[in-house]
Write a protein that holds these residues in place. Structure first.
Motif, PDB file in Angstrom:
ATOM      1  N   SER A  44       0.829  -1.214   0.000  1.00 29.24           N
ATOM      2  CA  SER A  44       0.000   0.000   0.000  1.00 29.24           C
ATOM      3  C   SER A  44       0.861   1.261   0.000  1.00 29.24           C
ATOM      4  O   SER A  44       0.575   2.231  -0.709  1.00 29.24           O
ATOM      5  CB  SER A  44      -0.922   0.002   1.226  1.00 29.24           C
ATOM      6  OG  SER A  44      -1.789  -1.105   1.208  1.00 29.24           O
ATOM      7  N   THR A  45       1.928   1.226   0.801  1.00 33.11           N
ATOM      8  CA  THR A  45       2.846   2.375   0.859  1.00 33.11           C
ATOM      9  C   THR A  45       3.490   2.620  -0.500  1.00 33.11           C
ATOM     10  O   THR A  45       3.600   3.770  -0.950  1.00 33.11           O
ATOM     11  CB  THR A  45       3.927   2.143   1.919  1.00 33.11           C
ATOM     12  OG1 THR A  45       3.311   1.935   3.194  1.00 33.11           O
ATOM     13  CG2 THR A  45       4.875   3.334   2.000  1.00 33.11           C
ATOM     14  N   LEU A 100       2.306   1.783  -3.426  1.00 27.94           N
ATOM     15  CA  LEU A 100       1.299   2.247  -4.386  1.00 27.94           C
ATOM     16  C   LEU A 100       1.014   3.734  -4.198  1.00 27.94           C
ATOM     17  O   LEU A 100       0.863   4.472  -5.178  1.00 27.94           O
ATOM     18  CB  LEU A 100       0.013   1.431  -4.233  1.00 27.94           C
ATOM     19  CG  LEU A 100       0.116  -0.059  -4.586  1.00 27.94           C
ATOM     20  CD1 LEU A 100      -1.232  -0.745  -4.415  1.00 27.94           C
ATOM     21  CD2 LEU A 100       0.641  -0.261  -6.007  1.00 27.94           C
ATOM     22  N   VAL A 101       0.947   4.169  -2.948  1.00 30.79           N
ATOM     23  CA  VAL A 101       0.750   5.601  -2.685  1.00 30.79           C
ATOM     24  C   VAL A 101       1.954   6.399  -3.189  1.00 30.79           C
ATOM     25  O   VAL A 101       1.804   7.457  -3.813  1.00 30.79           O
ATOM     26  CB  VAL A 101       0.528   5.854  -1.181  1.00 30.79           C
ATOM     27  CG1 VAL A 101       0.551   7.356  -0.883  1.00 30.79           C
ATOM     28  CG2 VAL A 101      -0.794   5.254  -0.730  1.00 30.79           C
ATOM     29  N   ALA A 143       1.758   6.837  -6.899  1.00 35.80           N
ATOM     30  CA  ALA A 143       0.787   7.849  -7.315  1.00 35.80           C
ATOM     31  C   ALA A 143       1.340   9.257  -7.131  1.00 35.80           C
ATOM     32  O   ALA A 143       1.227  10.116  -8.016  1.00 35.80           O
ATOM     33  CB  ALA A 143      -0.516   7.683  -6.521  1.00 35.80           C
ATOM     34  N   VAL A 144       1.958   9.498  -5.979  1.00 34.49           N
ATOM     35  CA  VAL A 144       2.543  10.821  -5.723  1.00 34.49           C
ATOM     36  C   VAL A 144       3.688  11.085  -6.694  1.00 34.49           C
ATOM     37  O   VAL A 144       3.827  12.201  -7.232  1.00 34.49           O
ATOM     38  CB  VAL A 144       3.037  10.919  -4.264  1.00 34.49           C
ATOM     39  CG1 VAL A 144       3.732  12.260  -4.026  1.00 34.49           C
ATOM     40  CG2 VAL A 144       1.870  10.748  -3.295  1.00 34.49           C
ATOM     41  N   CYS A 200      -1.118   3.144 -10.429  1.00 32.97           N
ATOM     42  CA  CYS A 200      -1.164   4.301  -9.531  1.00 32.97           C
ATOM     43  C   CYS A 200      -0.382   5.472 -10.100  1.00 32.97           C
ATOM     44  O   CYS A 200      -0.772   6.637  -9.950  1.00 32.97           O
ATOM     45  CB  CYS A 200      -0.620   3.909  -8.162  1.00 32.97           C
ATOM     46  SG  CYS A 200      -1.618   2.684  -7.312  1.00 32.97           S
ATOM     47  N   GLY A 206      -1.728   9.377 -10.835  1.00 37.35           N
ATOM     48  CA  GLY A 206      -1.048  10.599 -10.398  1.00 37.35           C
ATOM     49  C   GLY A 206      -0.629  11.469 -11.564  1.00 37.35           C
ATOM     50  O   GLY A 206      -0.705  12.701 -11.498  1.00 37.35           O
TER      51      GLY A 206
END
Length: 259
Positions: free
Chosen positions: A9-10, A12-13, A16-17, A216, A220
């Protein structure tokens, strides 16, 4: 290698960023590469780079299409530069791992500080297009800088590639920051493609994780490109300065604190 849900999850975030940052001004690798290295201690740098390229090429290609639909591309510069970039980034990727980080960090730091000073001391740089700056000689220099110099660097390590491309196109051929970002995305897609091909052939890509991160990264990138187009060159200039200072801080820490 297996990852727990929180780590995935980290990542993937972070993807995106990174896609947002890359679409606006480049430098997403500042987030994604360290995230991969922290998530998988002991991972070969080439594998981290290869997985990053799989995610990044999706975002840069998406951002390039988004920009191309809404702003003018200087294809006489972008076309040759992107073609050279595929080959030269592949060359850089083939050399990845042969050049220790300590060898390139000081050079990149000097270049980034120079970029920051250039943007601060020349507040009008990139705020409006300067067509008169676009001469035949400058076009050739821009193609070589972007398609050869920056592309080899991207294959070797990567972070700040998009930032260097934006500055090259604004300073050399008079593009504004929005147009420069658009042109940078096309060339950056070429560098990512060339490097990814080499990393894939040598087995340095985590395909499943990279594909998830790519989705992701695309999300972004779409948001970032649309925001840059909507808010204009002033917004891109501010993001550019923030990213450059963050890159300087990160590389400076690696050079003098972390060793």
């Amino acid at each position: 290698m297996e990852f727990d849900p929180l780590t995935v999850s980290t990542l993937l975030v972070a993807a995106a960023v990174a896609g947002w940052v890359d679409a606006v001004v480049g430098g997403g690798g500042l987030l994604l590469l360290p995230a991969l290295l922290v998530a998988a201690p002991g991972v070969p740098p080439a594998t981290a780079l290869g997985t990053n390229k799989l995610a990044a090429i999706a975002g840069t290609a998406t951002a390039a299409v988004t920009y191309a639909r809404r702003t003018r591309m200087d294809w006489a510069v972008v076309g040759p530069a992107a073609g050279l970039a595929v080959v030269c980034a592949g060359l850089g990727a083939a050399l990845a791992g042969a050049v220790p980080p300590a060898a390139y960090r000081p050079v990149v730091l000097v270049v980034l500080v120079s970029v920051a000073l250039l943007v601060v001391l020349r507040p009008r740089l990139g705020t409006v297009a300067v067509p008169g700056r676009r001469t035949r000689t400058r076009v050739v220099v821009a193609v070589l800088v972007a398609g050869v110099g920056v592309a080899i660097y991207d294959g070797l390590i990567g972070p700040a590639t998009g930032t260097f491309l934006v500055i090259a196109f604004t300073a050399l051929v008079g593009a504004d920051f929005v147009q420069g970002s658009a042109m940078a995305k096309v060339v950056n897609a070429g560098t990512n493609a060339g490097a990814l091909a080499v990393f894939a052939v040598t087995g340095h890509v985590w395909w499943l994780l990279g594909a998830a991160m790519a989705v992701c990264n695309i999300a972004g990138a779409v948001v970032g490109a649309r925001m840059a187009l909507r808010r204009g060159s002033g917004f891109v200039r501010v993001v550019l300065l923030v990213v450059v200072l963050a890159l300087v801080g990160r590389l400076g820490y690696d050079q003098w604190v972390a060793g």
